[in-house]
Design a protein around this motif. Structure first.
Motif, PDB file in Angstrom:
ATOM      1  N   LYS A  92      13.089  10.370  47.805  1.00 24.77           N
ATOM      2  CA  LYS A  92      11.976  10.715  48.701  1.00 24.77           C
ATOM      3  C   LYS A  92      12.265  12.032  49.423  1.00 24.77           C
ATOM      4  O   LYS A  92      11.386  12.875  49.565  1.00 24.77           O
ATOM      5  N   GLY A  93      13.510  12.212  49.853  1.00 21.50           N
ATOM      6  CA  GLY A  93      13.901  13.438  50.546  1.00 21.50           C
ATOM      7  C   GLY A  93      13.773  14.679  49.680  1.00 21.50           C
ATOM      8  O   GLY A  93      13.571  15.783  50.190  1.00 21.50           O
ATOM      9  N   ALA A  94      13.889  14.502  48.365  1.00 19.37           N
ATOM     10  CA  ALA A  94      13.716  15.631  47.441  1.00 19.37           C
ATOM     11  C   ALA A  94      12.241  15.969  47.253  1.00 19.37           C
ATOM     12  O   ALA A  94      11.908  16.980  46.633  1.00 19.37           O
ATOM     13  N   GLY A  95      11.358  15.096  47.773  1.00 20.91           N
ATOM     14  CA  GLY A  95       9.927  15.349  47.653  1.00 20.91           C
ATOM     15  C   GLY A  95       9.266  14.652  46.493  1.00 20.91           C
ATOM     16  O   GLY A  95       8.097  14.895  46.209  1.00 20.91           O
ATOM     17  N   TYR A  96       9.997  13.794  45.800  1.00 16.90           N
ATOM     18  CA  TYR A  96       9.435  13.078  44.650  1.00 16.90           C
ATOM     19  C   TYR A  96       8.716  11.825  45.142  1.00 16.90           C
ATOM     20  O   TYR A  96       9.326  10.958  45.762  1.00 16.90           O
ATOM     21  N   GLN A  97       7.437  11.743  44.873  1.00  9.53           N
ATOM     22  CA  GLN A  97       6.639  10.581  45.255  1.00  9.53           C
ATOM     23  C   GLN A  97       6.581   9.654  44.047  1.00  9.53           C
ATOM     24  O   GLN A  97       6.025  10.008  43.016  1.00  9.53           O
ATOM     25  N   TYR A  98       7.158   8.470  44.192  1.00  6.31           N
ATOM     26  CA  TYR A  98       7.293   7.616  43.028  1.00  6.31           C
ATOM     27  C   TYR A  98       6.574   6.281  43.164  1.00  6.31           C
ATOM     28  O   TYR A  98       6.352   5.778  44.256  1.00  6.31           O
ATOM     29  N   TYR A  99       6.251   5.756  42.011  1.00  8.71           N
ATOM     30  CA  TYR A  99       5.738   4.404  41.864  1.00  8.71           C
ATOM     31  C   TYR A  99       6.910   3.480  41.532  1.00  8.71           C
ATOM     32  O   TYR A  99       6.978   2.361  41.990  1.00  8.71           O
ATOM     33  N   LEU A 100       7.830   4.002  40.722  1.00  9.35           N
ATOM     34  CA  LEU A 100       8.992   3.251  40.266  1.00  9.35           C
ATOM     35  C   LEU A 100      10.160   4.223  40.159  1.00  9.35           C
ATOM     36  O   LEU A 100       9.981   5.355  39.714  1.00  9.35           O
ATOM     37  N   ALA A 101      11.354   3.803  40.582  1.00 13.03           N
ATOM     38  CA  ALA A 101      12.532   4.677  40.504  1.00 13.03           C
ATOM     39  C   ALA A 101      13.792   3.853  40.346  1.00 13.03           C
ATOM     40  O   ALA A 101      13.821   2.670  40.704  1.00 13.03           O
ATOM     41  N   GLY A 102      14.829   4.468  39.805  1.00 13.76           N
ATOM     42  CA  GLY A 102      16.117   3.800  39.638  1.00 13.76           C
ATOM     43  C   GLY A 102      17.221   4.832  39.491  1.00 13.76           C
ATOM     44  O   GLY A 102      16.954   6.021  39.330  1.00 13.76           O
ATOM     45  N   GLU A 103      18.459   4.353  39.541  1.00 13.32           N
ATOM     46  CA  GLU A 103      19.601   5.262  39.492  1.00 13.32           C
ATOM     47  C   GLU A 103      20.763   4.609  38.756  1.00 13.32           C
ATOM     48  O   GLU A 103      21.041   3.427  38.934  1.00 13.32           O
ATOM     49  N   ASN A 104      21.433   5.376  37.930  1.00 10.30           N
ATOM     50  CA  ASN A 104      22.713   5.013  37.324  1.00 10.30           C
ATOM     51  C   ASN A 104      23.734   6.045  37.777  1.00 10.30           C
ATOM     52  O   ASN A 104      23.417   7.233  37.844  1.00 10.30           O
ATOM     53  N   ILE A 105      24.952   5.604  38.055  1.00  8.58           N
ATOM     54  CA  ILE A 105      26.027   6.539  38.377  1.00  8.58           C
ATOM     55  C   ILE A 105      27.281   6.139  37.602  1.00  8.58           C
ATOM     56  O   ILE A 105      27.418   4.987  37.162  1.00  8.58           O
ATOM     57  N   ALA A 106      28.167   7.095  37.443  1.00  6.48           N
ATOM     58  CA  ALA A 106      29.450   6.859  36.771  1.00  6.48           C
ATOM     59  C   ALA A 106      30.399   7.969  37.169  1.00  6.48           C
ATOM     60  O   ALA A 106      29.988   8.984  37.735  1.00  6.48           O
ATOM     61  N   PHE A 107      31.677   7.766  36.871  1.00 14.38           N
ATOM     62  CA  PHE A 107      32.628   8.862  36.990  1.00 14.38           C
ATOM     63  C   PHE A 107      33.702   8.680  35.948  1.00 14.38           C
ATOM     64  O   PHE A 107      33.930   7.588  35.428  1.00 14.38           O
ATOM     65  N   GLY A 108      34.347   9.780  35.599  1.00 13.57           N
ATOM     66  CA  GLY A 108      35.394   9.750  34.589  1.00 13.57           C
ATOM     67  C   GLY A 108      35.577  11.135  34.009  1.00 13.57           C
ATOM     68  O   GLY A 108      35.175  12.131  34.608  1.00 13.57           O
ATOM     69  N   PRO A 109      36.146  11.193  32.810  1.00 15.69           N
ATOM     70  CA  PRO A 109      36.349  12.491  32.170  1.00 15.69           C
ATOM     71  C   PRO A 109      35.018  13.071  31.707  1.00 15.69           C
ATOM     72  O   PRO A 109      33.998  12.382  31.684  1.00 15.69           O
ATOM     73  N   LEU A 110      35.022  14.350  31.344  1.00 17.31           N
ATOM     74  CA  LEU A 110      33.822  14.985  30.811  1.00 17.31           C
ATOM     75  C   LEU A 110      33.688  14.562  29.350  1.00 17.31           C
ATOM     76  O   LEU A 110      34.138  15.242  28.437  1.00 17.31           O
ATOM     77  N   ASP A 111      33.115  13.388  29.156  1.00 17.46           N
ATOM     78  CA  ASP A 111      32.910  12.806  27.835  1.00 17.46           C
ATOM     79  C   ASP A 111      31.569  12.077  27.875  1.00 17.46           C
ATOM     80  O   ASP A 111      31.500  10.894  28.228  1.00 17.46           O
TER      81      ASP A 111
END
Length: 161
Positions: A92-111
């Motif tokens: 929302k702070g980025a200005g994207y007005q959404y009906y549906l939203a989700g997020e995936n995150i991860a960390f590790g090597p650049l692979d």
């Protein structure tokens, strides 16, 4: 070392826009990095296998994803909520007005193939990637001082204005 964290799915109906129509952020020239392009290709390849529409790059979602990856890298933490802000608040702070939203995150090597495999092997992440309701995506990949890369996928479907 490779880890993923549970996905977050956010739905919203009738939320107040982040910015009134006359105060919408001005668009800037948007370009994906080579790494982001490849991650989008890998994500859409998984959707194509399931005969789902391909996700389109959304600059405001990229802004949110990039900022979250940078913040995770800066703090050396892989978390959906940082500095008291949820994915919903960041989107929302980025200005994207959404009906549906989700997020995936991860960390590790650049692979990127390893990251996609981890997400696809995780029920929650897989559901986000293959969610029929999502039409757009934003991506962020940032290397932290710890040498690991922090990945964020932000999925969205814009609200009808």
């Amino acid at each position: 070392m490779y880890r993923t964290l549970a996905m977050v799915v956010l739905t919203g109906f009738g939320f107040t826009p982040a910015h009134p129509a006359d105060e919408q952020p001005k668009p800037t020239k948007f370009e994906m990095t080579k790494v982001e392009k490849r991650l989008l290709e890998l994500t859409n390849a998984e959707r194509k296998k399931e005969e789902l529409p391909l996700l389109k790059a959304a600059p405001l979602l990229f802004q949110s994803a990039r900022a979250h990856s940078a913040n995770m890298a800066k703090q050396g933490k892989m978390e959906h909520e940082l500095d008291g802000k949820t994915p919903f608040q960041r989107i929302k702070g980025a200005g994207y007005q959404y009906y549906l939203a989700g997020e995936n995150i991860a960390f590790g090597p650049l692979d990127l193939k390893l990251v996609m495999k981890g997400w696809m092997d995780s029920e929650g992440h897989r559901k986000n990637i293959l969610h029929k309701g999502y039409t757009e995506i934003g991506l962020g990949v940032v290397q932290g001082g710890d040498g690991y890369y922090y990945y964020t996928q932000v999925f969205g479907t814009p609200s009808k204005r």
